[in-house]
Design a protein around this motif. Structure first.
Motif, mmCIF file in Angstrom:
data_model
loop_
_atom_site.group_PDB
_atom_site.id
_atom_site.type_symbol
_atom_site.label_atom_id
_atom_site.label_comp_id
_atom_site.label_asym_id
_atom_site.label_seq_id
_atom_site.Cartn_x
_atom_site.Cartn_y
_atom_site.Cartn_z
ATOM 1 N N ILE A 178 -14.295 3.005 -0.289
ATOM 2 C CA ILE A 178 -14.810 2.305 0.883
ATOM 3 C C ILE A 178 -15.235 3.303 1.954
ATOM 4 C CG2 ILE A 178 -14.134 0.836 2.824
ATOM 5 C CD1 ILE A 178 -12.384 -0.741 0.808
ATOM 6 N N MET A 179 -14.361 4.234 2.263
ATOM 7 C CA MET A 179 -14.669 5.207 3.309
ATOM 8 C C MET A 179 -15.746 6.189 2.854
ATOM 9 S SD MET A 179 -12.797 4.170 5.777
ATOM 10 C CE MET A 179 -12.993 5.531 6.923
ATOM 11 N N GLY A 180 -15.659 6.618 1.612
ATOM 12 C CA GLY A 180 -16.648 7.555 1.096
ATOM 13 C C GLY A 180 -18.048 6.989 1.107
ATOM 14 N N GLY A 181 -18.165 5.682 0.924
ATOM 15 C CA GLY A 181 -19.467 5.048 0.946
ATOM 16 C C GLY A 181 -20.120 5.040 2.307
ATOM 17 N N HIS A 182 -19.355 5.384 3.331
ATOM 18 C CA HIS A 182 -19.886 5.405 4.695
ATOM 19 C C HIS A 182 -19.771 6.786 5.330
ATOM 20 C CE1 HIS A 182 -20.528 1.091 4.756
ATOM 21 N NE2 HIS A 182 -19.354 0.961 4.167
ATOM 22 N N GLY A 183 -19.648 7.798 4.500
ATOM 23 C CA GLY A 183 -19.701 9.160 5.004
ATOM 24 C C GLY A 183 -18.410 9.700 5.574
ATOM 25 N N PHE A 184 -17.264 9.208 5.070
ATOM 26 C CA PHE A 184 -15.963 9.708 5.505
ATOM 27 C C PHE A 184 -15.140 10.133 4.289
ATOM 28 C CE2 PHE A 184 -17.155 7.053 9.098
ATOM 29 C CZ PHE A 184 -16.730 7.799 10.190
ATOM 30 N N ARG A 185 -14.328 11.154 4.478
ATOM 31 C CA ARG A 185 -13.395 11.599 3.441
ATOM 32 C C ARG A 185 -11.975 11.359 3.943
ATOM 33 N NH1 ARG A 185 -14.559 16.463 3.651
ATOM 34 N NH2 ARG A 185 -12.805 17.244 4.877
ATOM 35 N N VAL A 186 -11.197 10.580 3.193
ATOM 36 C CA VAL A 186 -9.810 10.330 3.570
ATOM 37 C C VAL A 186 -8.998 11.594 3.306
ATOM 38 C CG1 VAL A 186 -7.744 8.942 3.121
ATOM 39 C CG2 VAL A 186 -10.008 7.870 3.083
ATOM 40 N N GLU A 187 -8.307 12.073 4.351
ATOM 41 C CA GLU A 187 -7.528 13.305 4.212
ATOM 42 C C GLU A 187 -6.066 13.040 3.895
ATOM 43 O OE1 GLU A 187 -8.195 15.849 7.610
ATOM 44 O OE2 GLU A 187 -10.053 16.580 6.689
ATOM 45 N N ARG A 188 -5.492 12.018 4.472
ATOM 46 C CA ARG A 188 -4.103 11.704 4.149
ATOM 47 C C ARG A 188 -3.754 10.318 4.664
ATOM 48 N NH1 ARG A 188 -0.179 14.572 8.510
ATOM 49 N NH2 ARG A 188 -1.704 15.053 10.131
ATOM 50 N N PHE A 189 -2.748 9.726 4.027
ATOM 51 C CA PHE A 189 -2.190 8.458 4.444
ATOM 52 C C PHE A 189 -0.903 8.719 5.209
ATOM 53 C CE2 PHE A 189 -4.709 5.143 2.464
ATOM 54 C CZ PHE A 189 -5.390 5.813 1.466
ATOM 55 N N PHE A 190 -0.590 7.836 6.135
ATOM 56 C CA PHE A 190 0.652 7.893 6.880
ATOM 57 C C PHE A 190 1.456 6.629 6.619
ATOM 58 C CE2 PHE A 190 -2.501 10.156 9.509
ATOM 59 C CZ PHE A 190 -1.911 11.408 9.549
ATOM 60 N N ASP A 191 2.763 6.726 6.725
ATOM 61 C CA ASP A 191 3.617 5.560 6.554
ATOM 62 C C ASP A 191 4.140 5.133 7.918
ATOM 63 O OD1 ASP A 191 6.645 4.815 4.651
ATOM 64 O OD2 ASP A 191 5.176 3.528 5.631
ATOM 65 N N LEU A 192 3.552 4.103 8.493
ATOM 66 C CA LEU A 192 4.050 3.539 9.737
ATOM 67 C C LEU A 192 4.908 2.309 9.489
ATOM 68 C CD1 LEU A 192 0.965 3.855 12.111
ATOM 69 C CD2 LEU A 192 2.779 5.492 11.622
ATOM 70 N N ASP A 193 5.200 2.029 8.237
ATOM 71 C CA ASP A 193 6.085 0.925 7.854
ATOM 72 C C ASP A 193 7.207 1.471 6.970
ATOM 73 O OD1 ASP A 193 4.617 -1.365 8.972
ATOM 74 O OD2 ASP A 193 3.096 -0.792 7.522
ATOM 75 N N PRO A 194 8.028 2.381 7.504
ATOM 76 C CA PRO A 194 9.064 2.981 6.660
ATOM 77 C C PRO A 194 10.132 1.969 6.285
ATOM 78 C CG PRO A 194 9.403 3.584 8.945
ATOM 79 C CD PRO A 194 8.089 2.852 8.888
ATOM 80 N N GLY A 195 10.854 2.290 5.248
ATOM 81 C CA GLY A 195 11.991 1.464 4.877
ATOM 82 C C GLY A 195 11.734 0.465 3.779
ATOM 83 N N ARG A 196 10.495 0.424 3.263
ATOM 84 C CA ARG A 196 10.237 -0.499 2.160
ATOM 85 C C ARG A 196 10.816 0.081 0.870
ATOM 86 N NH1 ARG A 196 3.951 -1.224 2.227
ATOM 87 N NH2 ARG A 196 4.093 1.001 2.633
ATOM 88 N N SER A 197 11.748 -0.618 0.269
ATOM 89 C CA SER A 197 12.400 -0.064 -0.918
ATOM 90 C C SER A 197 12.458 -1.049 -2.077
ATOM 91 C CB SER A 197 13.826 0.393 -0.574
ATOM 92 O OG SER A 197 14.578 -0.695 -0.067
ATOM 93 N N ALA A 198 12.085 -2.297 -1.847
ATOM 94 C CA ALA A 198 12.163 -3.284 -2.925
ATOM 95 C C ALA A 198 11.195 -2.926 -4.046
ATOM 96 C CB ALA A 198 11.848 -4.676 -2.381
ATOM 97 N N ILE A 199 11.627 -3.117 -5.254
ATOM 98 C CA ILE A 199 10.793 -2.863 -6.422
ATOM 99 C C ILE A 199 10.437 -4.197 -7.050
ATOM 100 C CG2 ILE A 199 10.662 -1.759 -8.674
ATOM 101 C CD1 ILE A 199 12.654 0.311 -7.675
ATOM 102 N N LEU A 200 9.161 -4.444 -7.221
ATOM 103 C CA LEU A 200 8.719 -5.705 -7.789
ATOM 104 C C LEU A 200 8.927 -5.727 -9.296
ATOM 105 C CD1 LEU A 200 5.324 -6.139 -5.902
ATOM 106 C CD2 LEU A 200 7.500 -7.216 -5.359
ATOM 107 N N SER A 201 9.281 -6.882 -9.806
ATOM 108 C CA SER A 201 9.336 -7.059 -11.249
ATOM 109 C C SER A 201 7.919 -7.138 -11.791
ATOM 110 C CB SER A 201 10.082 -8.342 -11.584
ATOM 111 O OG SER A 201 9.325 -9.480 -11.171
ATOM 112 N N ALA A 202 7.781 -7.041 -13.094
ATOM 113 C CA ALA A 202 6.461 -7.132 -13.715
ATOM 114 C C ALA A 202 5.836 -8.493 -13.416
ATOM 115 C CB ALA A 202 6.570 -6.908 -15.216
#
Length: 309
Positions: free
Chosen positions: A237-261
């Motif tokens: 999405i970003m590359g199609g508009h002339g941007f390169r994603v450099e890194r993601f940040f986690d502003l929602d820490p603490g998510r630990s649940a693991i989904l079943s299949a």
């Protein structure tokens, strides 16, 4: 770096920005007088509106949800403290504008709602900033010249606008190698959660339910509002508009649940999920009973730093 579970896979993301220490050189004197306010969270921002309509969405009434260190750490962790010219897109009442203004040469906030701009101007003046400007306008036709800004800040706004037009405009007004920080961009889990709690609040006719349903049926790659993103698609999405994603940040820490299949499969086709939610009462009740756990285990919000290329 740490590994974060998302959609049943491991996603490598940067550690929470609130834990990022100040970098060498970031100790220079701050502009303004934010620290003269002993309790940011206690500020009555509605009193700065001068009677103008600011939307009454709860956004202004909630005001500053954290004290100064929280906002400063995110600005520094996103590498937006270099005494530059910054655009705050969808600035609202100036929550982020004033913290950007502490450590940058100039900050220009833009928002379509005049009442919020009035609050932003009055808040900026109260906090003794002389390097902020607030203007009315929309993201798909920014009232600025080409290459006017070193960086653009877009916090909890990109999902409400036409993404393609907005990204094209942001690229136009950013200087070569300019940076774009996108914070709390709605991800698929957030849209499913919105579908559920809007239904609980207002049923089939709730406008937020319709908003979420349209987004989930249209897909993450759709540009116009409502829209959302996924980790798997955001680079394209970003590359199609002339941007390169450099890194993601986690502003929602603490998510630990693991989904079943089974749960992963249930959430992995958003359009089909909306169909089943509408047509299958048992499925609907099951999702409503546990959507908070499911959606927070799934991608919920995306925050990332991109660079103009």
């Amino acid at each position: 770096m740490f590994d974060h579970l998302a959609n049943g896979r491991k996603l490598s993301v940067s550690a929470s920005l609130t834990a990022v220490p100040s970098r060498p050189g970031s100790e220079r004197p701050r502009r303004g007088a934010i620290d003269a306010v002993p309790d940011l969270t206690g500020l009555d921002l509605s009193s700065l509106a001068e009677g103008h309509n600011y939307g009454h969405s709860g956004y202004v009434e909630r005001g500053f949800t954290n004290e100064a260190t929280f906002y400063r750490d995110i600005v520094a962790g996103a590498n937006f403290d270099h005494d530059e010219d910054i655009l705050d897109l969808g600035c609202g009442f100036g929550r982020w504008s004033v913290f950007l203004a502490e450590v940058n040469r100039s900050v220009t906030g833009i928002d379509p709602m005049g009442g919020r701009l009035t609050i932003a101007r009055n808040l900026s003046a109260r906090l003794a900033f002389d390097n902020t400007v607030f203007a009315g306008g929309t993201s798909n036709e920014l009232p600025f010249t080409e290459a006017q800004f070193d960086g653009a800040w877009c916090f909890s706004a990109l999902h409400f606008v036409d993404r393609s037009q907005t990204l094209e405009e942001l690229r136009r007004v950013l200087r070569a190698d300019g940076r774009l920080f996108v914070g709390l961009y709605f991800a698929v889990g957030r849209m499913i959660a919105l579908l559920c709690y809007a239904f609980e609040d207002g049923g089939w006719q709730d406008p937020d339910f319709a908003f979420a349903a349209r987004a989930l049926q249209t897909g993450a790659a759709a540009a116009g509002p409502p829209n959302f993103g996924t980790v798997d698609e955001i680079d394209a999405i970003m590359g199609g508009h002339g941007f390169r994603v450099e890194r993601f940040f986690d502003l929602d820490p603490g998510r630990s649940a693991i989904l079943s299949a089974e749960e992963t499969e249930m959430l992995s086709d958003p359009a089909h999920l909306v169909h089943r939610f509408r047509s299958e009462a048992a499925f609907r009740e099951r999702l409503l009973s546990d959507y908070q756990r499911l959606c927070h285990a799934f991608d919920y919000n995306l925050s990332f730093l991109a660079r103009r290329i």
